[in-house]
Design a protein around this motif. Structure first.
Motif, PDB file in Angstrom:
ATOM      1  N   GLY A  47      45.889 -59.064  78.792  1.00  0.00           N
ATOM      2  CA  GLY A  47      46.612 -57.852  79.142  1.00  0.00           C
ATOM      3  C   GLY A  47      46.001 -56.576  78.605  1.00  0.00           C
ATOM      4  O   GLY A  47      46.365 -55.481  79.042  1.00  0.00           O
ATOM      5  N   ASP A  48      45.064 -56.674  77.664  1.00  0.00           N
ATOM      6  CA  ASP A  48      44.393 -55.472  77.147  1.00  0.00           C
ATOM      7  C   ASP A  48      43.593 -54.814  78.265  1.00  0.00           C
ATOM      8  O   ASP A  48      43.047 -55.482  79.147  1.00  0.00           O
ATOM      9  CB  ASP A  48      43.450 -55.815  75.990  1.00  0.00           C
ATOM     10  CG  ASP A  48      44.171 -56.074  74.680  1.00  0.00           C
ATOM     11  OD1 ASP A  48      45.414 -55.973  74.645  1.00  0.00           O
ATOM     12  OD2 ASP A  48      43.484 -56.385  73.694  1.00  0.00           O
ATOM     13  N   GLU A  49      43.508 -53.491  78.203  1.00  0.00           N
ATOM     14  CA  GLU A  49      42.762 -52.728  79.191  1.00  0.00           C
ATOM     15  C   GLU A  49      41.346 -52.468  78.690  1.00  0.00           C
ATOM     16  O   GLU A  49      41.132 -52.183  77.516  1.00  0.00           O
ATOM     17  CB  GLU A  49      43.464 -51.399  79.473  1.00  0.00           C
ATOM     18  CG  GLU A  49      42.872 -50.649  80.640  1.00  0.00           C
ATOM     19  CD  GLU A  49      43.653 -49.389  80.999  1.00  0.00           C
ATOM     20  OE1 GLU A  49      43.317 -48.792  82.030  1.00  0.00           O
ATOM     21  OE2 GLU A  49      44.572 -49.010  80.263  1.00  0.00           O
ATOM     22  N   LEU A  50      40.386 -52.549  79.607  1.00  0.00           N
ATOM     23  CA  LEU A  50      38.981 -52.315  79.297  1.00  0.00           C
ATOM     24  C   LEU A  50      38.504 -51.059  80.016  1.00  0.00           C
ATOM     25  O   LEU A  50      38.685 -50.936  81.231  1.00  0.00           O
ATOM     26  CB  LEU A  50      38.128 -53.498  79.755  1.00  0.00           C
ATOM     27  CG  LEU A  50      38.490 -54.868  79.183  1.00  0.00           C
ATOM     28  CD1 LEU A  50      37.705 -55.950  79.907  1.00  0.00           C
ATOM     29  CD2 LEU A  50      38.244 -54.911  77.688  1.00  0.00           C
ATOM     30  N   LEU A  51      37.906 -50.146  79.260  1.00  0.00           N
ATOM     31  CA  LEU A  51      37.209 -49.001  79.852  1.00  0.00           C
ATOM     32  C   LEU A  51      35.755 -49.423  79.968  1.00  0.00           C
ATOM     33  O   LEU A  51      35.077 -49.637  78.960  1.00  0.00           O
ATOM     34  CB  LEU A  51      37.334 -47.763  78.968  1.00  0.00           C
ATOM     35  CG  LEU A  51      38.744 -47.216  78.768  1.00  0.00           C
ATOM     36  CD1 LEU A  51      38.716 -46.017  77.827  1.00  0.00           C
ATOM     37  CD2 LEU A  51      39.378 -46.846  80.095  1.00  0.00           C
ATOM     38  N   ILE A  52      35.276 -49.586  81.179  1.00  0.00           N
ATOM     39  CA  ILE A  52      33.952 -50.149  81.412  1.00  0.00           C
ATOM     40  C   ILE A  52      32.945 -49.035  81.626  1.00  0.00           C
ATOM     41  O   ILE A  52      33.123 -48.180  82.496  1.00  0.00           O
ATOM     42  CB  ILE A  52      34.006 -51.121  82.599  1.00  0.00           C
ATOM     43  CG1 ILE A  52      34.949 -52.283  82.225  1.00  0.00           C
ATOM     44  CG2 ILE A  52      32.619 -51.603  82.974  1.00  0.00           C
ATOM     45  CD1 ILE A  52      35.258 -53.225  83.340  1.00  0.00           C
ATOM     46  N   LYS A  53      31.879 -49.064  80.793  1.00  0.00           N
ATOM     47  CA  LYS A  53      30.837 -48.039  80.829  1.00  0.00           C
ATOM     48  C   LYS A  53      29.465 -48.703  80.852  1.00  0.00           C
ATOM     49  O   LYS A  53      29.298 -49.828  80.379  1.00  0.00           O
ATOM     50  CB  LYS A  53      30.905 -47.153  79.584  1.00  0.00           C
ATOM     51  CG  LYS A  53      32.186 -46.373  79.432  1.00  0.00           C
ATOM     52  CD  LYS A  53      32.138 -45.537  78.169  1.00  0.00           C
ATOM     53  CE  LYS A  53      33.339 -44.648  78.021  1.00  0.00           C
ATOM     54  NZ  LYS A  53      33.221 -43.798  76.820  1.00  0.00           N
ATOM     55  N   GLU A  54      28.487 -47.951  81.350  1.00  0.00           N
ATOM     56  CA  GLU A  54      27.103 -48.395  81.259  1.00  0.00           C
ATOM     57  C   GLU A  54      26.588 -48.023  79.880  1.00  0.00           C
ATOM     58  O   GLU A  54      26.863 -46.927  79.378  1.00  0.00           O
ATOM     59  CB  GLU A  54      26.254 -47.724  82.330  1.00  0.00           C
ATOM     60  CG  GLU A  54      24.832 -48.234  82.354  1.00  0.00           C
ATOM     61  CD  GLU A  54      24.024 -47.701  83.529  1.00  0.00           C
ATOM     62  OE1 GLU A  54      22.807 -47.969  83.553  1.00  0.00           O
ATOM     63  OE2 GLU A  54      24.598 -47.033  84.400  1.00  0.00           O
ATOM     64  N   THR A  55      25.861 -48.911  79.236  1.00  0.00           N
ATOM     65  CA  THR A  55      25.303 -48.658  77.922  1.00  0.00           C
ATOM     66  C   THR A  55      24.513 -47.351  77.925  1.00  0.00           C
ATOM     67  O   THR A  55      23.698 -47.116  78.820  1.00  0.00           O
ATOM     68  CB  THR A  55      24.382 -49.823  77.493  1.00  0.00           C
ATOM     69  OG1 THR A  55      25.149 -51.027  77.503  1.00  0.00           O
ATOM     70  CG2 THR A  55      23.808 -49.605  76.107  1.00  0.00           C
ATOM     71  N   GLY A  56      24.812 -46.488  76.956  1.00  0.00           N
ATOM     72  CA  GLY A  56      24.106 -45.222  76.820  1.00  0.00           C
ATOM     73  C   GLY A  56      24.696 -44.078  77.618  1.00  0.00           C
ATOM     74  O   GLY A  56      24.179 -42.961  77.569  1.00  0.00           O
ATOM     75  N   LYS A  57      25.774 -44.336  78.354  1.00  0.00           N
ATOM     76  CA  LYS A  57      26.403 -43.287  79.155  1.00  0.00           C
ATOM     77  C   LYS A  57      27.881 -43.178  78.779  1.00  0.00           C
ATOM     78  O   LYS A  57      28.505 -44.159  78.391  1.00  0.00           O
ATOM     79  CB  LYS A  57      26.252 -43.577  80.645  1.00  0.00           C
ATOM     80  CG  LYS A  57      24.797 -43.600  81.086  1.00  0.00           C
ATOM     81  CD  LYS A  57      24.668 -43.739  82.572  1.00  0.00           C
ATOM     82  CE  LYS A  57      23.189 -43.718  82.971  1.00  0.00           C
ATOM     83  NZ  LYS A  57      23.023 -43.894  84.400  1.00  0.00           N
ATOM     84  N   ASP A  58      28.433 -41.970  78.889  1.00  0.00           N
ATOM     85  CA  ASP A  58      29.827 -41.736  78.511  1.00  0.00           C
ATOM     86  C   ASP A  58      30.822 -41.943  79.644  1.00  0.00           C
ATOM     87  O   ASP A  58      32.006 -42.121  79.410  1.00  0.00           O
ATOM     88  CB  ASP A  58      30.003 -40.311  77.969  1.00  0.00           C
ATOM     89  CG  ASP A  58      29.446 -40.165  76.563  1.00  0.00           C
ATOM     90  OD1 ASP A  58      29.420 -41.172  75.827  1.00  0.00           O
ATOM     91  OD2 ASP A  58      29.028 -39.054  76.209  1.00  0.00           O
ATOM     92  N   GLU A  59      30.342 -41.936  80.873  1.00  0.00           N
ATOM     93  CA  GLU A  59      31.233 -42.013  82.032  1.00  0.00           C
ATOM     94  C   GLU A  59      31.867 -43.401  82.168  1.00  0.00           C
ATOM     95  O   GLU A  59      31.183 -44.427  82.084  1.00  0.00           O
ATOM     96  CB  GLU A  59      30.430 -41.692  83.292  1.00  0.00           C
ATOM     97  CG  GLU A  59      31.213 -41.813  84.570  1.00  0.00           C
ATOM     98  CD  GLU A  59      30.335 -41.636  85.799  1.00  0.00           C
ATOM     99  OE1 GLU A  59      30.775 -42.030  86.874  1.00  0.00           O
ATOM    100  OE2 GLU A  59      29.207 -41.118  85.664  1.00  0.00           O
ATOM    101  N   VAL A  60      33.184 -43.435  82.377  1.00  0.00           N
ATOM    102  CA  VAL A  60      33.881 -44.686  82.656  1.00  0.00           C
ATOM    103  C   VAL A  60      33.614 -45.043  84.114  1.00  0.00           C
ATOM    104  O   VAL A  60      33.916 -44.270  85.017  1.00  0.00           O
ATOM    105  CB  VAL A  60      35.398 -44.563  82.392  1.00  0.00           C
ATOM    106  CG1 VAL A  60      36.122 -45.835  82.823  1.00  0.00           C
ATOM    107  CG2 VAL A  60      35.664 -44.262  80.925  1.00  0.00           C
TER     108      VAL A  60
END
Length: 105
Positions: free
Chosen positions: A32-45
């Motif tokens: 149930g935890d939420e994941l903010l998925i990002k590319e390594t080295g970038k801040d954008e979700v």
């Protein structure tokens, strides 16, 4: 709970995805935890996901059926996953503990 999850190869399946993480650090996530998925080295979700399962294994003992939905197509077999983990982590062995996380997008 909210977690930031980084991917060097941010390619995903529609629906169910699997990621395998070196060590037991990611055993902290709960269903149930939420994941903010990002590319390594970038801040954008890139996207958000929800944890549906997590388990700790010795790498060579991961059931192949769990890898069918691996986000990275080159890691959808145990041999492919182990090769990629060895490439990314210099001290990785087939006996290394890994956390398998299943999440939905």
């Amino acid at each position: 709970m909210l977690h930031e999850l980084l991917f060097k190869n941010p390619v995903f399946n529609e629906g169910l995805n699997v990621t395998v993480r070196n060590g037991d650090k990611w055993m902290k996530v709960n269903i149930g935890d939420e994941l903010l998925i990002k590319e390594t080295g970038k801040d954008e979700v890139i996207t958000k996901g929800t944890v549906v399962m997590r388990a700790l294994y010795a790498a060579h003992l991961i059931p192949e059926r769990l890898l069918a939905n691996e986000h990275d197509p080159s890691c959808r077999s145990l041999a492919g996953l182990l090769a990629e983990m060895k490439r990314v982590y210099s001290d990785f062995t087939e006996d290394s503990p890994v956390t398998v996380i299943l999440f939905t997008l």
